[in-house]
Design a protein around this motif. Structure first.
Motif, short mmCIF file in Angstrom:
data_model
loop_
_atom_site.label_atom_id
_atom_site.label_comp_id
_atom_site.label_asym_id
_atom_site.label_seq_id
_atom_site.Cartn_x
_atom_site.Cartn_y
_atom_site.Cartn_z
N PHE A 161 -10.19 6.76 16.40
CA PHE A 161 -10.56 7.29 15.03
C PHE A 161 -12.26 7.56 14.70
O PHE A 161 -12.23 8.59 13.71
N TRP A 162 -12.40 8.64 15.92
CA TRP A 162 -13.79 8.67 16.73
C TRP A 162 -13.89 9.83 15.16
O TRP A 162 -15.11 10.64 14.52
N GLY A 163 -12.75 11.41 15.10
CA GLY A 163 -13.10 12.48 14.88
C GLY A 163 -12.63 12.38 12.81
O GLY A 163 -13.07 13.15 12.28
N LEU A 164 -12.32 11.53 12.34
CA LEU A 164 -12.42 10.85 11.35
C LEU A 164 -13.29 10.59 10.04
O LEU A 164 -13.13 10.06 9.49
N GLY A 165 -14.25 10.34 10.77
CA GLY A 165 -15.70 10.86 10.20
C GLY A 165 -16.85 8.65 10.41
O GLY A 165 -17.41 8.87 9.78
N LEU A 166 -15.51 8.00 11.77
CA LEU A 166 -16.38 7.66 12.28
C LEU A 166 -18.11 6.90 12.57
O LEU A 166 -18.71 6.25 11.93
N PRO A 167 -18.71 8.34 12.89
CA PRO A 167 -19.81 8.20 13.07
C PRO A 167 -20.57 8.28 12.02
O PRO A 167 -21.56 7.65 11.54
N TYR A 168 -20.05 9.02 11.14
CA TYR A 168 -21.16 8.66 9.98
C TYR A 168 -20.73 7.57 8.77
O TYR A 168 -21.74 6.60 8.81
N ALA A 169 -19.57 7.02 9.19
CA ALA A 169 -19.62 5.14 9.06
C ALA A 169 -20.71 4.84 9.55
O ALA A 169 -21.62 2.88 8.93
N MET A 170 -20.68 4.30 10.59
CA MET A 170 -21.32 4.10 11.91
C MET A 170 -23.38 4.17 11.45
O MET A 170 -24.49 3.69 11.15
N GLY A 171 -23.65 5.44 10.96
CA GLY A 171 -24.34 5.61 10.78
C GLY A 171 -25.39 5.26 8.59
O GLY A 171 -26.37 4.57 8.57
N ALA A 172 -23.88 5.35 8.11
CA ALA A 172 -24.12 4.47 6.39
C ALA A 172 -24.31 3.18 7.46
O ALA A 172 -25.43 2.70 6.21
N THR A 173 -23.56 2.34 8.00
CA THR A 173 -24.50 0.73 8.22
C THR A 173 -25.70 1.23 8.92
O THR A 173 -26.24 -0.22 7.75
N ALA A 174 -26.17 1.46 9.23
CA ALA A 174 -27.74 1.80 9.67
C ALA A 174 -28.83 1.55 8.77
O ALA A 174 -29.17 1.08 8.75
N CYS A 175 -28.08 2.39 7.66
CA CYS A 175 -28.76 2.86 6.64
C CYS A 175 -28.71 1.81 5.63
O CYS A 175 -29.66 0.66 5.01
N PHE A 176 -27.78 0.90 5.34
CA PHE A 176 -27.95 -0.20 4.43
C PHE A 176 -28.41 -1.32 5.35
O PHE A 176 -29.12 -2.61 4.54
N GLY A 177 -28.14 -1.14 7.06
CA GLY A 177 -29.27 -2.80 7.25
C GLY A 177 -30.88 -2.37 7.26
O GLY A 177 -31.34 -3.51 7.04
N GLY A 178 -30.98 -0.59 7.03
CA GLY A 178 -32.63 -0.95 6.84
C GLY A 178 -32.88 -1.23 5.20
O GLY A 178 -34.42 -1.77 5.34
N ALA A 179 -31.57 -0.74 4.66
CA ALA A 179 -32.82 -1.06 3.13
C ALA A 179 -32.83 -2.60 2.95
O ALA A 179 -33.34 -2.86 2.23
N SER A 180 -31.80 -3.90 3.71
CA SER A 180 -32.30 -4.76 3.63
C SER A 180 -33.61 -5.55 4.53
O SER A 180 -34.12 -5.97 3.40
N LEU A 181 -33.71 -4.84 5.33
CA LEU A 181 -34.57 -5.11 6.13
C LEU A 181 -36.13 -4.72 5.25
O LEU A 181 -37.48 -5.43 4.93
N CYS A 182 -36.23 -2.94 3.98
CA CYS A 182 -37.33 -2.99 3.32
C CYS A 182 -37.39 -4.19 2.61
O CYS A 182 -37.98 -4.44 2.11
N LEU A 183 -36.24 -4.91 1.80
CA LEU A 183 -36.67 -6.06 1.24
C LEU A 183 -37.21 -7.40 1.80
O LEU A 183 -37.79 -7.73 0.87
N ALA A 184 -36.26 -6.93 2.40
CA ALA A 184 -37.21 -8.70 3.70
C ALA A 184 -38.60 -8.26 4.34
O ALA A 184 -39.09 -9.57 4.28
N MET A 185 -39.44 -7.15 3.52
CA MET A 185 -40.63 -7.19 4.33
C MET A 185 -41.44 -7.43 2.58
O MET A 185 -42.71 -6.53 2.65
N GLN A 186 -40.62 -7.55 1.74
CA GLN A 186 -41.17 -7.39 0.01
C GLN A 186 -43.01 -8.17 0.64
O GLN A 186 -44.04 -8.09 0.38
#
Length: 413
Positions: free
Chosen positions: A33-58
């Motif tokens: 389903f690459w053409g249905l927006g999957l790359p954006y979903a993968m990018g969103a997941t990467a951002c969510f992981g980065g947000a959690s990492l920022c909280l881990a760096m408090q």
């Protein structure tokens, strides 16, 4: 031997790693389903992981810096996730997509620039922007529900609601150091939310693909109206319901006048444009409960539940007038298009069959054809039920009831 104690900084780091692991899962299970927006979903997941990492760096970064960095990434992730959902419905790329990607970050940058030293206001602004994003995402998901009928939609909505609840808790705590229990609750909600969101999104893509294939099997490819088979199935159900409720069911048979001449003179693509134009008129001139379908070639059939003869006549005349009102331009040609309609309405009874209704309306349609086309003719039974004082809108000679006769295919052209 005492068990090691897990601090919440490590827990947030593990949550980040878990979110990033979902990127591989998304690609593995959803790459078709690459053409249905999957790359954006993968990018969103990467951002969510980065947000959690920022909280881990408090413990290593200043508290405000880690929170704002996490908010930046969280806003970016929700923006990308919104684009994923938006791309499931056409147009897949529009001005709305650009707004979803750029506007939240622009607002946050403006807030930081206008309020450089007001930490609490910056924090409130960032959480508020992210909350509005999630609210908009829920709205888009709600509109997408009929296209994704399975469990994937429920999982995605549940994950979004969990994240929205975590944001509200953050907003209530303010910029000050959150208590430990809130950090643990936020960590757990993020961990479960990212897992549910990734799995639900893949499931939703499968549901959407399956529903699209099911709809394609019931729709006519050219007009996107229901096909003849779908019409037959719906007519049987509508007739049964009308008989149970003791109401009427109206039928209109519609055909494009001189269609064969249009196709012969201007080519099949011009003929397709004319057929699509008539289908567009039907979608815009019918009531919400009416059902229009492409029956065969240039012929359409419309079902009108709970319609009186007056409603049947006025609806048919609106269709005739709307088709005649605007020429069709295609293949370098300007084509004046008209249609002929025959109609019949009758109170449904347990012994009445769909074919009888269609045959009566079809006979009235042939009467309209023989009178020159570009007009409406109702069956004798339906015309007899019209109020005597009611004017009969129409084009051309007065309407006459049909004579019983045999169907001739050349009358359509």
């Amino acid at each position: 031997m005492p068990l090691p104690v897990l601090d919440f900084h490590t827990a947030f780091a593990m949550t980040a790693l878990s979110a990033w692991a979902q990127i591989g899962l998304l690609w593995l299970l959803g790459r078709r389903f690459w053409g249905l927006g999957l790359p954006y979903a993968m990018g969103a997941t990467a951002c969510f992981g980065g947000a959690s990492l920022c909280l881990a760096m408090q413990s290593s970064w200043p508290y405000q810096t880690s929170l704002l960095a996490g908010l930046f990434l969280l806003i970016g992730g929700v923006s990308l996730l919104s684009v994923c959902v938006q791309r499931l419905r056409p147009p897949s790329w529009s001005d709305e997509t650009l707004c979803l990607l750029g506007l939240p970050w622009l607002l946050l940058f403006l807030g930081l620039w206008l309020l450089p030293s007001d930490g609490p206001m910056q924090w409130t602004l960032g959480v508020g922007i992210c909350g509005l994003q999630l609210g908009w995402l829920l709205y888009r998901l709600q509109r997408l529900r009929r296209y994704t009928p399975g469990s994937g939609w429920v999982m995605v909505v549940g994950a979004v609601l969990v994240q929205l609840g975590g944001l509200l808790a953050w907003l209530a705590a303010g910029e000050a150091q959150a208590p430990a229990w809130m950090l643990w609750a936020l960590c757990l909600s993020q961990f479960l939310g990212w897992q549910t969101l990734a799995g639900g999104y893949v499931r939703m893509l499968h549901d959407y693909h399956g529903e699209r294939e099911r709809r394609a099997a019931t729709l006519d490819a050219l007009t996107q109206l229901p096909s003849r088979r779908t019409l037959t199935e719906y007519a049987a159900l509508a007739l049964t319901q009308a008989a149970h409720e003791g109401t009427t069911l109206g039928v209109l048979v519609l055909d494009i006048d001189h269609f064969q001449q249009v196709s012969d003179r201007h080519g099949p693509l011009a003929g397709d444009a004319v057929v699509r134009r008539v289908a567009w008129v039907l979608r815009n001139q019918l009531r919400q409960q009416d059902f229009a379908a492409r029956y065969a070639g240039e012929e359409f059939v419309v079902l009108l539940p709970q319609a009186s003869p007056a409603v049947l006549l006025s609806t048919a005349q609106r269709i005739v007038d709307a088709v005649r009102a605007e020429a069709v331009v295609a293949e370098g040609a300007r084509m004046e298009v008209t249609v002929s309609l025959g109609g019949h309405v009758q109170h449904a009874s347990p012994g009445l069959c769909w074919e009888e209704l269609l045959a009566t309306a079809d006979a009235a349609f042939y009467e309209a054809k023989h009178e020159g086309g570009d007009r409406v003719v109702l069956s004798a039974v339906s015309r007899a039920q019209l109020a005597p004082a009611q004017p009969e809108p129409g084009h051309g000679p007065p309407h006459r009831g049909p004579d019983a006769g045999e169907r001739h295919d050349d009358a359509r052209h």
